[in-house]
Design a protein around this motif. Structure first.
Motif, PDB file in Angstrom:
ATOM      1  N   PHE A 104     -58.793  -5.317  20.197  1.00  0.00           N
ATOM      2  CA  PHE A 104     -58.053  -4.464  20.605  1.00  0.00           C
ATOM      3  C   PHE A 104     -59.200  -3.516  21.500  1.00  0.00           C
ATOM      4  O   PHE A 104     -60.088  -2.758  20.993  1.00  0.00           O
ATOM      5  N   ALA A 105     -59.067  -3.927  22.556  1.00  0.00           N
ATOM      6  CA  ALA A 105     -60.067  -3.268  23.705  1.00  0.00           C
ATOM      7  C   ALA A 105     -59.561  -2.447  24.544  1.00  0.00           C
ATOM      8  O   ALA A 105     -58.632  -2.504  25.009  1.00  0.00           O
ATOM      9  N   ILE A 106     -59.991  -0.948  24.291  1.00  0.00           N
ATOM     10  CA  ILE A 106     -60.347  -0.074  25.758  1.00  0.00           C
ATOM     11  C   ILE A 106     -61.462   0.434  26.275  1.00  0.00           C
ATOM     12  O   ILE A 106     -62.324   0.004  26.073  1.00  0.00           O
ATOM     13  N   ARG A 107     -60.056   0.725  27.502  1.00  0.00           N
ATOM     14  CA  ARG A 107     -61.460   1.103  28.530  1.00  0.00           C
ATOM     15  C   ARG A 107     -60.923   2.266  29.589  1.00  0.00           C
ATOM     16  O   ARG A 107     -59.551   2.566  29.525  1.00  0.00           O
ATOM     17  N   VAL A 108     -61.818   3.303  29.125  1.00  0.00           N
ATOM     18  CA  VAL A 108     -62.156   4.700  29.132  1.00  0.00           C
ATOM     19  C   VAL A 108     -62.362   5.026  30.665  1.00  0.00           C
ATOM     20  O   VAL A 108     -63.555   4.900  30.979  1.00  0.00           O
ATOM     21  N   LEU A 109     -61.481   5.452  31.713  1.00  0.00           N
ATOM     22  CA  LEU A 109     -61.754   5.192  33.245  1.00  0.00           C
ATOM     23  C   LEU A 109     -62.753   6.877  33.415  1.00  0.00           C
ATOM     24  O   LEU A 109     -61.676   7.858  32.608  1.00  0.00           O
ATOM     25  N   GLY A 110     -62.865   7.302  34.799  1.00  0.00           N
ATOM     26  CA  GLY A 110     -63.204   8.634  34.938  1.00  0.00           C
ATOM     27  C   GLY A 110     -64.142   9.164  34.224  1.00  0.00           C
ATOM     28  O   GLY A 110     -64.427  10.554  34.453  1.00  0.00           O
ATOM     29  N   VAL A 111     -65.244   8.496  34.009  1.00  0.00           N
ATOM     30  CA  VAL A 111     -65.934   8.958  33.052  1.00  0.00           C
ATOM     31  C   VAL A 111     -67.104   9.349  33.577  1.00  0.00           C
ATOM     32  O   VAL A 111     -67.125   8.956  34.537  1.00  0.00           O
ATOM     33  N   GLU A 112     -68.165  10.585  33.935  1.00  0.00           N
ATOM     34  CA  GLU A 112     -69.007  11.007  34.275  1.00  0.00           C
ATOM     35  C   GLU A 112     -70.492  11.144  33.186  1.00  0.00           C
ATOM     36  O   GLU A 112     -70.537  11.309  32.670  1.00  0.00           O
ATOM     37  N   GLY A 113     -71.881  10.115  33.525  1.00  0.00           N
ATOM     38  CA  GLY A 113     -72.736  10.003  33.174  1.00  0.00           C
ATOM     39  C   GLY A 113     -73.916   8.858  33.304  1.00  0.00           C
ATOM     40  O   GLY A 113     -73.471   8.107  34.257  1.00  0.00           O
ATOM     41  N   ASP A 114     -74.393   9.122  33.241  1.00  0.00           N
ATOM     42  CA  ASP A 114     -75.896   7.391  33.484  1.00  0.00           C
ATOM     43  C   ASP A 114     -75.102   6.535  32.546  1.00  0.00           C
ATOM     44  O   ASP A 114     -74.156   6.268  31.816  1.00  0.00           O
ATOM     45  N   SER A 115     -75.021   5.704  33.176  1.00  0.00           N
ATOM     46  CA  SER A 115     -74.720   3.871  32.105  1.00  0.00           C
ATOM     47  C   SER A 115     -76.011   3.301  30.939  1.00  0.00           C
ATOM     48  O   SER A 115     -76.919   3.977  31.559  1.00  0.00           O
ATOM     49  N   ALA A 116     -75.172   2.935  30.014  1.00  0.00           N
ATOM     50  CA  ALA A 116     -75.905   2.148  28.648  1.00  0.00           C
ATOM     51  C   ALA A 116     -76.980   1.249  28.960  1.00  0.00           C
ATOM     52  O   ALA A 116     -77.859   1.318  29.265  1.00  0.00           O
ATOM     53  N   LEU A 117     -76.405   1.024  30.562  1.00  0.00           N
ATOM     54  CA  LEU A 117     -77.656  -0.358  31.488  1.00  0.00           C
ATOM     55  C   LEU A 117     -78.361   0.213  32.032  1.00  0.00           C
ATOM     56  O   LEU A 117     -79.417  -0.852  33.053  1.00  0.00           O
ATOM     57  N   GLY A 118     -78.375   1.474  32.563  1.00  0.00           N
ATOM     58  CA  GLY A 118     -79.073   2.199  33.750  1.00  0.00           C
ATOM     59  C   GLY A 118     -79.240   1.273  34.095  1.00  0.00           C
ATOM     60  O   GLY A 118     -80.629   1.595  35.527  1.00  0.00           O
ATOM     61  N   ASN A 119     -78.634   1.527  35.177  1.00  0.00           N
ATOM     62  CA  ASN A 119     -78.204   0.707  36.368  1.00  0.00           C
ATOM     63  C   ASN A 119     -77.049   1.610  37.144  1.00  0.00           C
ATOM     64  O   ASN A 119     -76.595   1.219  38.074  1.00  0.00           O
ATOM     65  N   GLY A 120     -77.342   2.958  36.784  1.00  0.00           N
ATOM     66  CA  GLY A 120     -76.618   4.138  37.606  1.00  0.00           C
ATOM     67  C   GLY A 120     -75.591   4.790  37.072  1.00  0.00           C
ATOM     68  O   GLY A 120     -75.692   4.662  35.786  1.00  0.00           O
ATOM     69  N   PRO A 121     -74.212   5.701  37.550  1.00  0.00           N
ATOM     70  CA  PRO A 121     -73.335   5.754  37.240  1.00  0.00           C
ATOM     71  C   PRO A 121     -72.603   4.849  36.553  1.00  0.00           C
ATOM     72  O   PRO A 121     -73.074   3.923  36.563  1.00  0.00           O
ATOM     73  N   ALA A 122     -72.018   5.453  34.899  1.00  0.00           N
ATOM     74  CA  ALA A 122     -71.267   4.862  34.178  1.00  0.00           C
ATOM     75  C   ALA A 122     -69.657   4.173  34.671  1.00  0.00           C
ATOM     76  O   ALA A 122     -69.311   5.190  35.343  1.00  0.00           O
ATOM     77  N   ARG A 123     -69.606   3.229  34.971  1.00  0.00           N
ATOM     78  CA  ARG A 123     -68.532   3.027  35.533  1.00  0.00           C
ATOM     79  C   ARG A 123     -67.222   2.983  34.865  1.00  0.00           C
ATOM     80  O   ARG A 123     -65.803   3.201  34.726  1.00  0.00           O
ATOM     81  N   SER A 124     -66.930   2.701  33.250  1.00  0.00           N
ATOM     82  CA  SER A 124     -66.002   3.297  31.965  1.00  0.00           C
ATOM     83  C   SER A 124     -67.078   3.812  30.803  1.00  0.00           C
ATOM     84  O   SER A 124     -68.119   3.002  30.445  1.00  0.00           O
ATOM     85  N   GLN A 125     -65.859   3.960  29.519  1.00  0.00           N
ATOM     86  CA  GLN A 125     -66.574   2.812  27.999  1.00  0.00           C
ATOM     87  C   GLN A 125     -65.838   2.623  27.615  1.00  0.00           C
ATOM     88  O   GLN A 125     -64.510   3.096  27.781  1.00  0.00           O
ATOM     89  N   ASP A 126     -65.792   1.819  27.182  1.00  0.00           N
ATOM     90  CA  ASP A 126     -65.868   0.613  26.951  1.00  0.00           C
ATOM     91  C   ASP A 126     -66.170   0.405  25.170  1.00  0.00           C
ATOM     92  O   ASP A 126     -66.817   0.483  24.876  1.00  0.00           O
ATOM     93  N   PHE A 127     -64.258   0.645  24.817  1.00  0.00           N
ATOM     94  CA  PHE A 127     -64.635  -0.104  22.975  1.00  0.00           C
ATOM     95  C   PHE A 127     -63.793  -1.090  22.726  1.00  0.00           C
ATOM     96  O   PHE A 127     -62.560  -1.800  23.462  1.00  0.00           O
ATOM     97  N   THR A 128     -64.789  -2.413  22.453  1.00  0.00           N
ATOM     98  CA  THR A 128     -64.457  -3.372  21.459  1.00  0.00           C
ATOM     99  C   THR A 128     -64.147  -3.177  20.102  1.00  0.00           C
ATOM    100  O   THR A 128     -65.136  -3.215  19.483  1.00  0.00           O
ATOM    101  N   LEU A 129     -63.094  -3.402  19.641  1.00  0.00           N
ATOM    102  CA  LEU A 129     -62.594  -2.671  18.346  1.00  0.00           C
ATOM    103  C   LEU A 129     -61.905  -4.565  17.746  1.00  0.00           C
ATOM    104  O   LEU A 129     -60.997  -5.646  18.718  1.00  0.00           O
ATOM    105  N   ILE A 130     -61.839  -5.027  15.964  1.00  0.00           N
ATOM    106  CA  ILE A 130     -61.195  -6.024  15.627  1.00  0.00           C
ATOM    107  C   ILE A 130     -61.013  -5.435  14.014  1.00  0.00           C
ATOM    108  O   ILE A 130     -61.295  -4.397  14.563  1.00  0.00           O
TER     109      ILE A 130
END
Length: 331
Positions: A104-130
């Motif tokens: 059950f994967a969730i993509r949360v859109l419209g987030v504001e803040g730096d990306s965990a990848l360090g490549n600029g603003p985050a595009r989303s906050q994703d959760f991958t659940l099992i």
């Protein structure tokens, strides 16, 4: 004497000097598996290949959260657009009745803040659940070896199990895995789902779970014939809702960051509510969303820096997912 379950910030990651080399090797293994399976089934993921369905909705961050949770996405009350992708976890497009991990994967859109990848603003906050509360393996190396062996068929898997765990340990490990994968599952609307592995929450570390609300109803007999039909039928009749919860790291002894097979004993706290309004997944808009989810990327590293994935399994995912996205898309 009861253990101290107070949220703590003294967690640490233990990064081995050979990780970069090993993880690059894992990525090559998964890329090869992905290419072979795509020849058989068409372009797709290595794992979680069979998409069940997709839906749109919203994630509402609640007010009055405890201090340890009030970071990143959960820093203040807000409502975000969300998309979900439901899947079977296997390498193949097997019938839904086949025992498997469910995703059950969730993509949360419209987030504001730096990306965990360090490549600029985050595009989303994703959760991958099992549908497993803890990961089946302590570290990524054992998991990758298992997947590579499983991709080679039953004979390859048995050979791996005997070689890795011995004459007596091999069958026992196999039984444990079968029991885990074959655990009863009533449906995506009725089962609790878990991150199984940790992420940061500001200076804290947490695991995540998704708990269905009572309005989602009870499991339906025979739903495993077609998980997508079961979920879509419910969604066509009424909205579905879940509580998104986090549980904190409290100590290395009780809630280790690097051993993904340990089930943390700390309590969960509800921080947000996922809601899917009534919708027709078979409609033109529904099919458009399903195609977007199938072509898209749900990646725990596609996240806010405040929610950077933690631990060996998560660090391996970063490398493997990056390479897999070149060929298709992550889980």
């Amino acid at each position: 004497m009861k253990p101290d379950l107070t949220p703590a910030t003294d967690w640490k990651e233990q990064i081995a000097p050979d990780e970069a080399k090993r993880f690059a090797g894992y990525a090559r293994h998964f890329a090869a598996i992905q290419a072979r399976k795509s020849k058989k089934y068409g372009t797709g993921r290595a794992l979680h290949r069979k998409q069940i369905t997709a839906a749109r909705g919203s994630l509402q961050v609640l007010d009055d959260l405890p201090d340890f949770a009030r970071h990143g996405l959960f820093a203040k009350p807000a409502t975000f657009e969300a998309q979900v992708r439901l899947s079977n976890g296997g390498l193949d497009r097997a019938p839904d009745r086949t025992p498997d991990i469910r995703g059950f994967a969730i993509r949360v859109l419209g987030v504001e803040g730096d990306s965990a990848l360090g490549n600029g603003p985050a595009r989303s906050q994703d959760f991958t659940l099992i549908n497993q509360e803890a990961f089946a393996f302590p570290k990524s190396d054992e998991f990758v070896d298992f997947v590579v062996a499983a991709a080679g068929g039953g004979g390859s898997l048995l050979k791996f199990l005997f070689k890795r765990y011995g004459v007596f340990g091999g069958p026992l490990r196999m039984l444990k895995l079968i029991k885990s994968v074959g655990r009863p599952f009533g449906g995506f609307a009725t089962e609790t789902l878990f991150s199984a592995v940790p992420m940061a929450c500001g200076p804290y570390a947490v695991r995540v779970r998704l708990v269905p609300a009572g309005a989602n109803g009870a499991a339906t007999k025979g739903a495993n014939a077609d998980w997508g039909a079961d979920f879509s039928a419910r969604l066509a009749k009424h909205h579905l809702q879940w509580d998104l919860q986090v549980q904190p790291f409290v100590s290395e002894a009780l809630t280790p960051i690097e051993d993904a097979s340990v089930n943390w004993p700390s309590p969960y706290t509800t921080v947000a509510r996922l809601s899917l309004p009534r919708q027709d997944t078979a409609s033109a808009k529904g099919q458009e969303l399903a195609a977007e989810a199938e072509a898209g990327v749900f990646d725990p590293w596609q996240a806010l820096a405040a929610h950077r994935p933690l631990g060996d399994v998560q660090r391996a995912r970063k490398v493997v997912y990056f390479e897999s996205q070149k060929g298709r898309g992550a889980a």
